[in-house]
Design an enzyme around this catalytic site. Sequence first.
Site, PDB file in Angstrom:
ATOM      1  N   GLY A  45      68.376  98.684 -11.365  1.00 47.26           N
ATOM      2  CA  GLY A  45      67.109  99.126 -11.943  1.00 47.26           C
ATOM      3  C   GLY A  45      66.333  97.929 -12.450  1.00 47.26           C
ATOM      4  N   GLN A  50      59.977  93.589 -17.307  1.00 47.15           N
ATOM      5  CA  GLN A  50      60.971  92.527 -17.116  1.00 47.15           C
ATOM      6  C   GLN A  50      60.428  91.391 -16.247  1.00 47.15           C
ATOM      7  OE1 GLN A  50      64.339  95.454 -16.075  1.00 47.15           O
ATOM      8  NE2 GLN A  50      65.402  93.684 -16.935  1.00 47.15           N
ATOM      9  N   CYS A  93      72.189  94.065 -17.916  1.00 43.56           N
ATOM     10  CA  CYS A  93      70.737  94.076 -17.774  1.00 43.56           C
ATOM     11  C   CYS A  93      70.317  92.768 -17.116  1.00 43.56           C
ATOM     12  CB  CYS A  93      70.096  94.204 -19.157  1.00 43.56           C
ATOM     13  SG  CYS A  93      68.299  94.170 -19.118  1.00 43.56           S
ATOM     14  N   LEU A  94      69.386  92.848 -16.180  1.00 46.42           N
ATOM     15  CA  LEU A  94      68.956  91.636 -15.479  1.00 46.42           C
ATOM     16  C   LEU A  94      68.262  90.655 -16.424  1.00 46.42           C
ATOM     17  CD1 LEU A  94      67.690  93.145 -12.099  1.00 46.42           C
ATOM     18  CD2 LEU A  94      69.914  92.117 -12.609  1.00 46.42           C
ATOM     19  N   HIS A 135      68.261 103.575 -19.540  1.00 45.51           N
ATOM     20  CA  HIS A 135      68.123 102.128 -19.721  1.00 45.51           C
ATOM     21  C   HIS A 135      66.690 101.681 -19.374  1.00 45.51           C
ATOM     22  CE1 HIS A 135      69.984  97.940 -19.308  1.00 45.51           C
ATOM     23  NE2 HIS A 135      68.794  97.789 -18.752  1.00 45.51           N
ATOM     24  N   GLU A 136      66.158 102.188 -18.251  1.00 48.42           N
ATOM     25  CA  GLU A 136      64.802 101.786 -17.836  1.00 48.42           C
ATOM     26  C   GLU A 136      63.746 102.373 -18.780  1.00 48.42           C
ATOM     27  OE1 GLU A 136      64.739  99.327 -15.932  1.00 48.42           O
ATOM     28  OE2 GLU A 136      66.822  99.612 -15.331  1.00 48.42           O
ATOM     29  N   HIS A 139      63.563 100.184 -21.732  1.00 45.72           N
ATOM     30  CA  HIS A 139      62.763  98.980 -21.449  1.00 45.72           C
ATOM     31  C   HIS A 139      61.280  99.278 -21.634  1.00 45.72           C
ATOM     32  CE1 HIS A 139      65.278  95.725 -20.076  1.00 45.72           C
ATOM     33  NE2 HIS A 139      65.899  96.459 -19.185  1.00 45.72           N
TER      34      HIS A 139
HETATM   35 NI    NI Z   1      67.698  96.152 -18.166  1.00 46.36          NI
END
Ligand code: NI
Length: 174
Positions: A45, A50, A93-94, A135-136, A139
């Site tokens: 995701g 981000q 998480c990226l 999670h998204e 964000h």
């Molecule tokens: Ni993330």
Amino acid sequence: MVREILIWPDPILKEKTRLVEAVDDELRLLVDDMFETMYHAEGVGLAANQIGVSLRLAVVDTSQSEEGGIGPMVLINPEILSMEGSIRFREGCLSIPGEAEEVIRAEKVRFRFRDLDWNLVEMEATGLSAVAIQHECDHLDGKVYVERISSLKRERIRKRMKRLKEARRAQASS
Ligand code: NI
């Protein structure tokens, strides 16, 4: 095009994102870049903020990670309608590379979003997919998963991210 992913903490990641008002060519290009960036980083995701774009927009693809997973899917203006049960899941998480911590999330979510044709879609997700949606959405509300773990663990991660950013800066300038 693969875009640079912001590393937490970053002021943009803390901001609540703006609603998308319409799908145009610019947004479609942004979505293409988001998928490319997500797959390149081997994530499931990615939220627009981000990569520095503060819009309520995310891409998700859990189809390779879970039987019956969802995606590839574009979530425009997603919102969670209801949550059920609870699941303990080791999340990464990226924007927080190399880290993963257990977070407690709802096991099942019902959510709503617009697709690229501006259709309003309502769906249910469970397990990893439900975690990814939560999670998204976090964000897009300006939150990251480390805000859901102990402050001790969070501060350790904050130090490691500071070192990572310094190392990247040094590399970029050499
Ligand atoms: Ni993330």
